[in-house]
Design a protein around this motif. Structure first.
Motif, PDB file in Angstrom:
ATOM      1  N   GLU A   1       1.314   6.770  -7.078  1.00 41.54           N
ATOM      2  CA  GLU A   1       0.266   7.714  -7.464  1.00 41.54           C
ATOM      3  C   GLU A   1       0.818   9.131  -7.510  1.00 41.54           C
ATOM      4  OE1 GLU A   1      -3.003   7.380  -4.808  1.00 41.54           O
ATOM      5  OE2 GLU A   1      -3.400   5.264  -5.277  1.00 41.54           O
TER       6      GLU A   1
ATOM      7  N   ALA B   1       0.819  -1.217   0.000  1.00 35.42           N
ATOM      8  CA  ALA B   1       0.000   0.000   0.000  1.00 35.42           C
ATOM      9  C   ALA B   1       0.851   1.265   0.000  1.00 35.42           C
ATOM     10  CB  ALA B   1      -0.942  -0.003   1.204  1.00 35.42           C
TER      11      ALA B   1
ATOM     12  N   LEU C   1       0.829   4.290  -2.928  1.00 37.32           N
ATOM     13  CA  LEU C   1       0.643   5.716  -2.652  1.00 37.32           C
ATOM     14  C   LEU C   1       1.798   6.519  -3.237  1.00 37.32           C
ATOM     15  CD1 LEU C   1      -1.225   7.745  -1.159  1.00 37.32           C
ATOM     16  CD2 LEU C   1       0.316   7.522   0.814  1.00 37.32           C
TER      17      LEU C   1
ATOM     18  N   ALA D   1       2.014  13.233  -0.583  1.00 40.74           N
ATOM     19  CA  ALA D   1       0.766  12.501  -0.337  1.00 40.74           C
ATOM     20  C   ALA D   1       0.771  12.024   1.102  1.00 40.74           C
ATOM     21  CB  ALA D   1       0.620  11.319  -1.294  1.00 40.74           C
ATOM     22  N   ARG D   2      -0.421  11.808   1.632  1.00 40.98           N
ATOM     23  CA  ARG D   2      -0.539  11.306   3.000  1.00 40.98           C
ATOM     24  C   ARG D   2      -1.908  10.679   3.179  1.00 40.98           C
ATOM     25  NH1 ARG D   2       1.964  12.430   8.074  1.00 40.98           N
ATOM     26  NH2 ARG D   2       0.569  12.084   9.839  1.00 40.98           N
ATOM     27  N   ASP D   3      -1.932   9.532   3.840  1.00 37.90           N
ATOM     28  CA  ASP D   3      -3.202   8.960   4.271  1.00 37.90           C
ATOM     29  C   ASP D   3      -3.031   8.485   5.706  1.00 37.90           C
ATOM     30  OD1 ASP D   3      -1.856   6.502   4.153  1.00 37.90           O
ATOM     31  OD2 ASP D   3      -2.818   5.876   2.273  1.00 37.90           O
TER      32      ASP D   3
ATOM     33  N   THR E   1       2.965   8.300   4.486  1.00 37.74           N
ATOM     34  CA  THR E   1       3.286   9.644   4.020  1.00 37.74           C
ATOM     35  C   THR E   1       4.352   9.545   2.927  1.00 37.74           C
ATOM     36  OG1 THR E   1       2.783  10.657   6.158  1.00 37.74           O
ATOM     37  CG2 THR E   1       4.231  11.898   4.673  1.00 37.74           C
TER      38      THR E   1
ATOM     39  N   VAL F   1       8.612   6.982   0.976  1.00 39.21           N
ATOM     40  CA  VAL F   1       7.351   6.718   1.646  1.00 39.21           C
ATOM     41  C   VAL F   1       7.634   6.043   2.979  1.00 39.21           C
ATOM     42  CG1 VAL F   1       7.023   4.489   0.457  1.00 39.21           C
ATOM     43  CG2 VAL F   1       5.042   5.669   1.450  1.00 39.21           C
TER      44      VAL F   1
END
Length: 421
Positions: A236, A229, A233, A408-410, A414, A386
């Motif tokens: 993307e 995952a 990220l 990006a971050r979820d 990160t 990441v």
């Protein structure tokens, strides 16, 4: 590529075996016939203690050898530095070549009836080990080959017995020692197939267009044949930057080579020097997802995937082949922190590093990899990194690169980018 990393210095300090290693050695001695036949296999020794003790076990047998195989380049180098005498005398054999040697190739020609190992962390890795040993036994005619694999009781399950029983005719548990015990598997079955890679697929955007990339996972490689995952990220965010023209992708030099009539296989020699093309690196390539993306999205760049783990190197190569991306200018190396890469020679480094040592989060594992990225990136080159969001690695990246940008971050991950000053 040139080597710039210091080699381990020889040492006279031999580590003492821990409780799990002691139970492995005791079970091996109880099995009998130590040193006859002459050779013994040691697999996955992370400290050198099990190898050193096994050398002592066979010391009274003049023709006895210990073949110590590990998938880690760093661990192989450390064993060579720890035990230079037995290595030079031929009593110890290590996979010291530049290319990783699969266990069944490394042990070819050995007359071994005992293999000693810690239980791998995953069932997939245990099955892979068992099948490789069955191949070793079949090729050497040693149907008496026995595996003694130890672990901490709290991490042992009946599934490990079942996995071994699918390959060996007899599996039993040893007597315990403290909180450790060993599984003893003997009589490898003659009809066992060789280990095969796990297969999978990842659908990712490549220059804005969805594309399926085949994934392959061998042995204990992280993630098997699944897309991690964190890597997804990162890809993307990275693909958005590629589409926006934020990275120097070598397209101009590729177009110039095409106009000059150079074919795809000649592109790496455009201008008469392959080194003139920019270099993109996947540091810690794992199952090869990031390396495959680089090879697909950046045809005007050289691509290097590199990992300390032999299973990762084999997995990445299989992923590239299955995706049709093992093109000229794409290389995968078995290396420790890019030690064979020249300084300031890379234009882009992708990094999705390990954050766990076994089941424990170890925030220090990334330090050497960030140092390696800073060393190999040229001024103006970019790091894309990441990490688990809760680990807060931004200050570490800033200390090495200066300005850092969150891409990006979820909830879990990160993605950061930084430009080498």
């Amino acid at each position: 590529m040139t080597s710039t990393a210091a080699q381990p210095e020889p040492t006279d300090e031999l580590p003492a075996p821990d409780q799990t290693e002691r139970v492995i050695l005791r079970a091996a001695q109880e099995h009998g016939e130590i040193g006859c036949p002459c050779d013994m296999l040691v697999i996955g020794d992370t400290t050198g203690a099990l190898t050193a003790e096994t050398l002592e076990l066979v010391a009274d047998h003049p023709g006895a050898r210990v073949l110590s195989w590990t998938s880690s380049r760093a661990e192989t180098d450390a064993l060579a530095a720890l035990l230079p005498g037995p290595l030079e005398a031929g009593r110890l054999v290590l996979p010291t070549g530049a290319e990783p040697a699969p266990l069944e190739e490394f042990a070819a020609g050995a007359e071994a009836h005992l293999a000693l190992a810690r239980l791998p962390k995953s069932l997939a890795a245990l099955e892979d080990l068992a099948r490789r040993l069955a191949v070793v036994a079949a090729r050497s005619g040693r149907d008496d080959l026995t595996l003694v694999a130890g672990g901490r009781v709290k991490h042992m399950t009946h599934s490990q017995n079942d996995t071994l029983a699918a390959v060996f005719s007899e599996v039993r548990g040893s007597r315990g020692l403290g909180k450790s015990r060993a599984l003893v598997a003997s009589g490898p079955r003659a009809d066992v197939d060789a280990a095969q890679p796990a297969t999978g697929e990842a659908r990712v955007a490549v220059r804005g267009q969805e594309q399926a990339l085949a994934l392959r996972g061998l042995g204990g490689v992280f993630g098997g044949a699944r897309a991690d995952a964190g890597s997804l990220l990162l890809l993307e965010a990275l693909d958005r930057a590629v589409v926006a023209g934020e990275l120097g992708t070598g397209d101009e030099r590729s177009a110039a080579a095409a106009e000059d009539g150079a074919g795809e296989n000649e592109m790496a020699r455009a201008g008469g020097d392959a080194g003139a093309l920019p270099l993109a690196v996947d540091l810690g390539c794992g199952n090869g997802l990031l390396t495959a993306y680089l090879a697909a999205a950046l045809p005007g760049m050289r691509v290097l995937g590199s990992d300390d783990d032999a299973d990762a190197v084999a997995s990445t190569r299989a992923t590239l082949a299955a995706s049709g991306l093992d093109r000229e200018g794409v290389e995968v190396t078995w290396d420790v922190s890019l030690s064979r890469c020249e300084e300031a020679g890379a234009d882009l480094v992708l990094l999705n590093p390990p954050f766990h040592d076994g089941t424990v989060v170890d925030a220090t594992l990334v330090q050497g990899l960030l140092d390696a990225a800073a060393r190999v990136l040229r001024p103006g080159g970019q790091l894309w990194f990441v990490h688990n969001s809760h680990l807060r690695y931004r200050p570490e990246v800033e200390a090495r690169f200066g300005a850092v940008r969150q891409r990006a971050r979820d909830r879990r991950f990160t993605v950061l980018s930084a430009v080498r000053a």
